[in-house]
Design an enzyme around this catalytic site. Sequence first.
Site, PDB file in Angstrom:
ATOM      1  N   GLU A 122       0.828  -1.170  -0.506  1.00  0.00           N
ATOM      2  CA  GLU A 122      -0.207   0.348   0.178  1.00  0.00           C
ATOM      3  C   GLU A 122       0.556   1.327  -0.006  1.00  0.00           C
ATOM      4  OE1 GLU A 122      -0.538  -2.397   1.661  1.00  0.00           O
ATOM      5  OE2 GLU A 122      -2.612  -3.275   1.234  1.00  0.00           O
ATOM      6  N   HIS A 178     -11.798  -4.808   8.030  1.00  0.00           N
ATOM      7  CA  HIS A 178     -12.671  -4.695   6.629  1.00  0.00           C
ATOM      8  C   HIS A 178     -13.844  -3.743   6.616  1.00  0.00           C
ATOM      9  CE1 HIS A 178     -10.082  -7.901   5.216  1.00  0.00           C
ATOM     10  NE2 HIS A 178     -10.655  -8.197   4.236  1.00  0.00           N
TER      11      HIS A 178
END
Lengths: 385, 321
Positions: free
Chosen positions: B57, B126
Amino acid sequence: MTAPTDHRPPEASATAFTDALNAFTDRPHEPPPLQLIAPDGTLTLPPEQTPGYRPALLRTLYRDMRMSRELDTEATALQRQGELGLWPPLLGQEAAQVGSAHALRPDDYVFPSYREHGVAWCRGVDPVDVVKLYRGVTNGGWDPRETNFHLYTLVVGAHVLHATGYAMSLAKRGSDAVAVAYFGDGASSEGDVAEAFTFAAVHDAPVLFFCQNNQWAISEPVTRQTNSPLHRRARGFGFPGVRVDGNDALAVHAVTRHALDHIRGGGGPFLVEAFTYRMGAHTTSDDPTRYRPPAELEQWRAKDPLARLRTHLTAAGHAAPDFFDEVEQQARELAHRVRHAVRTMPDPERLGVFDHVHAEGHALVDEERRGFEEYERSFTDPERP
Amino acid sequence: MTLAKALNLSLRTALEDDRDVLVMGEDVGRLGGVFRVTDGLQKDFGEDRVMDSPLAESGIVGTAIGLALGGYRPVVEIQFDGFVFPAYDQIVTQLAKLHARSGGTLRMPVVIRIPYGGGIGAVEHHSESPEALFAHVAGLKVVSPSNPSDAYWMLRQAVRSDDPVIFFEPKRRYWDTGAVDPDATPPPLHRAQIVRAGTDLTLVAYGPSVKLCVEAAEAAAADGHSLEVVDLRSVSPVDFDTVQTSVEKTHRLVVVHEAPVFFGAGAEIAARITTRCFYTLEAPVLRVGGHHAPYPPARLERHYLPDLDRVLATVDHSLAY
């Protein structure tokens, strides 16, 4: 209940298997760093076989190393006198910086960390602009587009990804320019550097990773950063890496030139590890005598990049004493100019904190600027609430 | 069309309109993203413009910064809210600051798309709502659409913006449908919208909570209370003028979001609206949101997320002052 049994026969001699394993696990033989001019000033190869060996280039490298050292000496003194908030000295790393910078083309784009004063000098960044960040009048200092020398990045390793992304943009546009990321042995431990290697390798990005291994990350020796020669990391990511004597300006220049040719030819990224030494502190905030043995410093002082090139230039007859006199005069002029500029440098406008927070404005920033303006005006116009 | 399709159409149009727009992220290419928001884009625009990224990321955002310096307009996808943190350093210390550090000479037209929020029964990391962490950082803009039309237009506006935009996509609304008019004239990216008019109390929300607030307003109407619902759309900057106008009419304000209440967007809205509307407020500004606890396992999230009952109980609390 029966006891577990092992019916395997005794281990047969498996020399072939052991050899095969060792082929993976043995540490590779480590060659010495690539060198063209030895510390005593002698050439390691005959001049005609020495890449880039031209008296004019050698004199330029010497002059720019000397100017870099002068800027560094002056800025260190200015910090000690309270004129700068901080200074990261480059003392000892002049050859790594100047040698590599002179191998670049003007349209290559450099991403420095925060000690690349010698590279900045070679790229044409005004040294007065370089000290501005450390004076505390700006968080930038110059327009990177004028010299293709990006702003300093204080978060170690972060800019190595920017260089990689910029290199990807160069490739997409069909340019043969190269992005160059300067970073240190400490930064090589950061995840961002590893991620940059990954991105560059899988995209064949035209990026030169130029690591100045100056042996110390503040107080931590390079053995606290890696258990493997840094240049060998490149191979694991799928591109070449070379270790060069970082105190030998000519060797650094030749290796960087080779790396750039490789990249421009479509060969993908390349890592150069300049094996050098930071003779000063990490920054003016730390005291290297607390963590570094004096003998080590003496050992490296004998490899001083300026003394080495000066000896060679003199011995080879490429520079007469008046050349060195002229360089000394130029260095003194630079020091005076930087000192005068720093001491007369105005503080930035107070409202500047609200400038350029966003390219397209932001309602909250605008509101807070108006509030601060009102507050400031209340001192000059007592009738206002 | 669904909100996810609206985002897909928005990206497609952006890629068609401007050769410099790039789409990057993990699995955005052949798979079309884990929520299929980038479905078919690589097939039509090629691997050079719709790029599957290494699983890193920080690398995605860091290279996007370099691409932006090279004149491109990258739109990157972070796969899930809870995975943005490896990139947080690049976003906060680099992306947000480069324009200011360069005295305005460098621009960072980077959009970071982040599916966020709960309600889909996902596993740990999530379902988070980290918008306040980004809104706190000067140099970033933070927005979140609540419906397909806004999803389409706000993403188009974000891509055209020369500022970095953190684009939070309410993942439990990906499959909600609504009309999208590509020929419409959209409101400015950072303007709030009154999605339901009312006179007794103002409900402020953004992203996934807007629909909940509209449902709450409908339920309250059955009890004779007229609630106004403001869709903030932008969390940085916040359109305080629109909220103020509404509160001056209704005299009461309840802010609803999924993120933890503590130091959340609601705190900022409460503080600023209290300053602006101190003499017109009939009740303190109240907030409904997540608890100061790690986002719980999916089987508990219905107790963590604001629901109709909690919103209505807070509305009653405000009306009782």
